[in-house]
Write an enzyme that holds these catalytic residues in place. Sequence first.
Site, PDB file in Angstrom:
ATOM      1  CG  HIS A 412      -2.137 -28.384  -5.616  1.00  0.00           C
ATOM      2  ND1 HIS A 412      -2.831 -27.818  -4.572  1.00  0.00           N
ATOM      3  CD2 HIS A 412      -2.133 -29.724  -5.357  1.00  0.00           C
ATOM      4  CE1 HIS A 412      -3.203 -28.755  -3.728  1.00  0.00           C
ATOM      5  NE2 HIS A 412      -2.801 -29.933  -4.184  1.00  0.00           N
ATOM      6  CG  ASP A 416      -6.295 -26.412  -1.849  1.00  0.00           C
ATOM      7  OD1 ASP A 416      -5.143 -26.313  -2.327  1.00  0.00           O
ATOM      8  OD2 ASP A 416      -6.732 -25.686  -0.944  1.00  0.00           O
TER       9      ASP A 416
END
Length: 439
Positions: A412, A416
């Site tokens: 992450h 995204d």
Amino acid sequence: MAEFIIMPKLGLTMTEGTVLNWRKAEGDTIAAGEVLFDVETDKLTNEIEATATGVLRKILVKEGSVEVLKPVAIIGAAEEDISDLWSGSSAIEESKQENENHTGNTEIVQNNSVTVGAVEDGRRKVSPKARKLAEELEVEVALVTGTGPSGRITKKDVLHYKENNKAQKVKVSPAAARVAEGLGVDIQQIHKAGRIMKDDVVSYHKNEELLNYVNPKEERVPMSGMRKVIAKRMLASQEISPTVTYSLRVDTTQLMAVRNQLKNTAKVTYTDLLVKIISQVLLEFPLLNCSIDSNELIFRNYASIGVAVALEDGLVVPVIRYANKKGLAEISREIKELASKAKNNELAAEDMTGGTFTVTNLGMFGMEMFTPIINQPEVAILGVNAIVDTPVAINGQVVIKPLMNLSLTADHRAVDGSVAAQFMSRIREYVENPMILLL
């Protein structure tokens, strides 16, 4: 001159280590610096090197836990007399304490060895401290089994005998006593608050029979070198990357058709087809193909795909370099060649480096969902699952479709959720319409 090999203190908080296995056997010649045995602590497994050159004369602890700085073996010259060193090794601490209070005994300290005189009781050897304790506890030493060198009775033996032979006042029902006698059950071994009843005796007897039948055992096996590396890298990956896993179900009808059409020309697998597809899609989504170095993202104009290969002892990931520039037949051939080299332990270092993305397929084992761990320093990995015939509603009608789950784990820090979702959607387009590869 003979000396002890001791359990080393490998850290400030280490109090004991577990001897896993010996790399040398008694009688082997050892050079200082050679790996002698493996020790497991609460943190990791260590290879312990010999601190002296000589012959491994005696292994005192073949396996199991040992306090730090305690002897585990004796090393010396081939013809050297080590009887004094050996006989004192199992009772060093007790001997030190006993000799502080029994000046009549002799203590010889040399090269970390201790030899202590023992009082003879007929044919039995009894340590002074053990004799004193036996007198205090009113234990007849003739009844005690010695576990020290040459059957020597130690303080521990006296305590063990006393503990296992002390009279216990227990309440037993008459029926329980009769059943116990009939089954040969020792009432003293049944630990229960309150009165022992017949059912307690029967239950205890059944448990004992079960234990005798099962004969439960546990075995400690040290990790292989490959397993250690995998454990270290997987743990590091979990600590480095904040991950999210995304799952998407795809229809493999057209992919299966392409594979069947090509089977007479080239025996391609689903993994081959997916590597080709992914190598194309990665160029559309460079964030999935990048890596992170400090506060920088490293982008690439190529895609090199690692393909996980399961071996008996672990997992390796050979790499198809610049897969985006290769045809399906070449990719298929390389995957087969690298898999064969992996299984024959013939992979070179360059075969397993340079990857930008990894594919791992557990579909052949029937897995329908799993969470793959990122192969650092990459930022994503795709898990491929089994193709399962599944009822699907289409235009109000129920039809059977061959569906497959794809499981993407992404870092992450770089990827995204929206980017990961678009990437997966694009892969689904290719899987469900593989002719796009011709465009």
